[in-house]
Enzyme design. Structure first.
Site, PDB file in Angstrom:
ATOM      1  NE  ARG A 165      19.547  10.322 -13.737  1.00 28.08           N
ATOM      2  CZ  ARG A 165      19.085  11.235 -12.892  1.00 28.08           C
ATOM      3  NH1 ARG A 165      18.628  10.842 -11.707  1.00 28.08           N
ATOM      4  NH2 ARG A 165      19.077  12.520 -13.197  1.00 28.08           N
ATOM      5  CD  GLU A 201      13.063   4.775 -12.894  1.00 28.52           C
ATOM      6  OE1 GLU A 201      12.648   5.891 -13.272  1.00 28.52           O
ATOM      7  OE2 GLU A 201      13.786   4.626 -11.895  1.00 28.52           O
ATOM      8  CG  HIS A 204      13.015   8.174 -10.412  1.00 28.47           C
ATOM      9  ND1 HIS A 204      13.612   7.898 -11.610  1.00 28.47           N
ATOM     10  CD2 HIS A 204      13.722   9.222  -9.891  1.00 28.47           C
ATOM     11  CE1 HIS A 204      14.614   8.717 -11.835  1.00 28.47           C
ATOM     12  NE2 HIS A 204      14.710   9.535 -10.791  1.00 28.47           N
TER      13      HIS A 204
END
Length: 376
Positions: A208, A237, A254
């Protein structure tokens, strides 16, 4: 039975069509009223399932997300309405571990070191951390595990503290985002801990973005620090700190967990959960929906790092994602575009490898490749 599926749910038709009428929707544009007839709701992380949505769905029996995380589900609202729910925890663990393995081989090649000389500290020993530990151990690479919550729950594996992790050559992060409490992970690598890294250490974040303070990281790099970072996840993000990009050795959008197998496994896990909940026949195996891999079988004769790197890059070369990401992500909207249009990627198991000696076979199978008889 009315089954509503987010349109990004891979192989939903193959797994669920025999159980009811399928309806597909976009997670970005769906409204609660569109789902009012749903008996079963299957989503990914782009669909927010909250109390408002649930109030429009009086027939709902089950909500499942084909993702490892559940931050987009209001668990309390589901419980209060007596609606069963589930996730696909662990569905992308192999994919993320293989992302890290590719990163390690890429760094070893560009920086000129041997993986067997390195010790890897793995923070978070759940699905992903365990997969990474198993793969690296199969190669003979020394690993340390750190997971205080699991240790407190009685996990029997040997665990170390963060001081021991900070002494490792490579640190790979695989924790959930925990905001509060004794085991909070937000800012786990903040200014103080980042400053402790020596210039020859490697920090990998594929869990994360908020676990690593990106502003503090940038500040240290601007001060002249030289430690190596690999970032698949970022704070804020999709509006990431693009000023950090020139300093990151390997960067991506990601996508560490985005393999064909990982996405298919997520849908398959929901298929199993719905079948068990409603006593329906679960007859279709995961392998039945996966296409043949467009990968030519390979043969290697030595267990040298260069040969293993050839296998790893033959399936997934992280450097290609890094190049694409750094070229495109500075443009508005590109972070989400790269994720949404990410090319099909397979897991190591899709590649058949012929190996001569037993030592090599152990390493190849431990990484996850399919072993193929040399004369077949």
């Amino acid at each position: 039975m009315q089954i509503y599926c987010e349109d990004s749910l891979l192989y939903a038709r193959e797994f669920f069509a025999d159980w009811g009428q399928l309806h597909f929707f976009s997670g970005r544009t769906v409204t609660p009223s569109q789902l009012k007839d749903a008996d079963i709701l299957l989503v990914r992380s782009t669909t927010r399932v909250d109390a408002e949505m649930l109030s429009h769905c009086p027939n709902l029996k089950y909500v499942g997300t084909a993702t490892a995380g559940t931050n987009h589900l209001d668990i309390q609202a589901l419980k209060s309405r007596g609606i069963a729910y589930g996730s696909a925890a662990g569905c992308n663990a192999i994919a993320v571990a293989e992302y890290v393995v590719s990163a390690l081989f890429a760094l070893a090649q560009t920086q000129g070191w041997q993986l067997l000389d390195k010790q890897v500290g793995i923070v978070g020993a759940g699905h992903v951390g365990s997969q990474l530990h198993n793969k690296l151990s199969a190669l003979g690479i020394r690993t340390l595990l750190c997971d205080p919550p699991l240790a407190a729950q009685g996990d029997k594996r040997t665990m170390v503290d963060m001081d021991a992790i900070m002494a490792c050559d490579i640190i790979s992060l695989h924790v959930p985002l925990v905001e509060l409490g004794s085991y909070s992970t937000r800012g786990l690598f903040g200014p103080q801990r980042l400053a402790q890294l020596s210039d020859n250490q490697v920090l990998i974040n594929a869990c994360r973005g908020e676990v690593v303070d990106n502003q503090a990281l940038l500040a240290l790099y601007r001060q002249g620090r030289k430690f190596t970072t690999v970032l698949d996840v970022w704070e804020n993000e999709p509006d990431i700190l693009t000023d950090l990009l020139p300093y990151v050795a390997l960067a991506s959008a990601h996508i560490a967990g985005h393999t064909l197998e990982g996405k298919a496994r997520g849908t398959w896990m929901l298929y199993q959960q719905v079948g068990e909940l409603l006593s329906l026949p679960v007859e279709l195996p995961l392998e039945a929906v996966l296409p043949d891999a467009e990968l030519a079988a390979m043969t290697i004769d030595e267990a040298e790092q260069a040969q293993l790197a050839k296998l790893v890059f033959g399936v997934y070369d992280i450097r290609q994602d890094d190049q694409l990401f750094k070229t495109q992500v500075s443009q508005p909207g590109q972070f989400e575009y790269i994720r949404k249009h990410y090319a099909i990627r397979r897991e190591f198991a899709a590649l058949q490898v012929s190996a001569g000696n037993s030592v090599l076979k152990k390493a190849i199978c431990g990484l996850g490749f399919a072993s193929k008889a040399a004369n077949s």
